[in-house]
Design an enzyme around this catalytic site. Structure first.
Site, short mmCIF file in Angstrom:
data_model
loop_
_atom_site.label_atom_id
_atom_site.label_comp_id
_atom_site.label_asym_id
_atom_site.label_seq_id
_atom_site.Cartn_x
_atom_site.Cartn_y
_atom_site.Cartn_z
N ARG A 44 31.95 60.49 138.09
CA ARG A 44 32.57 60.50 139.38
C ARG A 44 31.52 61.27 140.23
NH1 ARG A 44 37.44 63.85 140.19
NH2 ARG A 44 38.67 62.39 139.35
N ASP B 260 37.20 67.55 136.24
CA ASP B 260 36.74 67.86 137.38
C ASP B 260 35.77 68.71 137.35
OD1 ASP B 260 38.77 66.11 138.71
OD2 ASP B 260 40.27 67.68 139.16
#
Ligand code: FDA
Length: 283
Positions: free
Chosen positions: A160, A109
């Protein structure tokens, strides 16, 4: 004082992996893939970072043993990035060894701007050593993203794309939503053009529709990209997309350290506060 979990249950699948399993299975049964995230960030001591690493190893093994269609998302500050970079990389490699052995995938992340460069550097090194088992996240709001995308693309990284959840000053990030949306669209086009399988993470109708229209108009097949959303948000949209043949992945957080994640969800959308209040009155 710890606030009751009932507050967070709209956005968090449970306080343990065991509690999250039925939620993952339910999504998988609907054709939706998952990314499990053990909540927590900014760990300051080795004892906690060591315990977290062990917990992630157990999670990777648990996903395999349970036959879940899920990868994992982690935050490098959970593995000790605030303590020592080399130590954090060693912890990450422990996880990547397991992921490689089991044929699994770990996404790093993206946290706030103090961590962007280090996350990208660590990702590039990990990607070189464990290709196909690791990827990261790019935040459309960040000014630097226009340079980070070509950098990540040049090494073949799995990306992402999201708007960015952390409060950043104007010299670091775009501040207004129309411009963030514009940036997201530009980066989405770029990633769809030059990467084999980009992941589009948003609940924003305008952006979802943009990705669907753009891919259709440009002959980009449904299996060339993935739409991603967070657990507890836009469940119907996820199900509709999956039923229409799109690849959908839901990010499913669990764990006891849910407060920072929960606070970010409340801050980014006032309606989320009402979701929480209404959840309290549901069984
Ligand atoms: P946003 O919250 O900006 O809402 C825009 C509009 O979308 C709303 O006005 C409304 O019209 C519509 N909408 C949004 N939610 C809705 C709902 N529940 N129901 C109906 N309409 C709704 N961030 C980060 O910094 N690092 C990371 O690693 C990640 N990882 C990540 C993974 C995944 C899978 C997702 C979906 C998101 C992230 N994020 C993230 C968070 C991301 O950066 C961002 O903060 C949130 O997704 C919020 O932005 P959105 O584009 O989703 O919509």
């Amino acid at each position: 004082m710890r606030l009751p979990f009932a507050l967070a249950k709209r956005f968090v699948a449970g306080e343990t992996f065991k509690a999250a399993i039925p939620k993952v299975q339910e999504l998988n049964q609907k054709g939706i893939k998952v990314s499990l995230d053990l909540l927590g960030e900014n760990v300051k001591d080795r004892k906690t970072a060591d315990a977290t690493t062990v917990e992630y190893v157990d999670l990777l093994k648990g996903i395999k043993d349970m036959g879940l269609d899920s990868n994992i998302s982690i935050k490098l500050t959970m593995l000790g990035l605030d303590i020592d970079e080399k130590y954090c990389i060693d912890n990450l490699n422990t996880l990547l060894d397991v992921a490689k052995e089991n044929g699994q995938f770990i996404r790093l992340d993206m946290e706030g701007s103090p961590y962007t460069q280090r996350t990208i550097d660590i990702l590039k090194q990990a990607h070189a050593e464990y290709p196909g088992h690791v990827g990261t996240v790019i935040q459309a709001m960040m000014h630097r993203t226009k340079n980070d995308i070509p950098d990540l693309v040049s090494v073949g990284a799995d990306v992402r794309l999201c708007k960015g959840a952390y409060k950043e000053p104007s010299n670091i990030a775009i501040q207004n939503m129309p411009d963030i949306r514009q940036a997201f669209k530009g980066y989405a086009k770029q990633l769809l053009g030059v990467t084999p399988y980009p992941r589009m993470a948003t609940h924003d109708d305008e952006l979802i529709q943009f990705v669907l229209d753009y891919t259709k108009e440009n002959g980009i097949a449904k299996d060339r990209f993935e739409m991603q959303m967070l657990y507890g948000l836009r469940q119907n949209t996820c199900e509709e997309l999956a039923a229409n043949g799109y690849n959908v992945r839901v990010y499913v957080p669990y764990g006891t350290m849910w407060m920072p994640y929960f606070t970010r969800r409340l801050r980014e959308r006032k309606e989320n506060v009402w979701f929480v209040v209404s959840t309290l009155f549901k069984k």
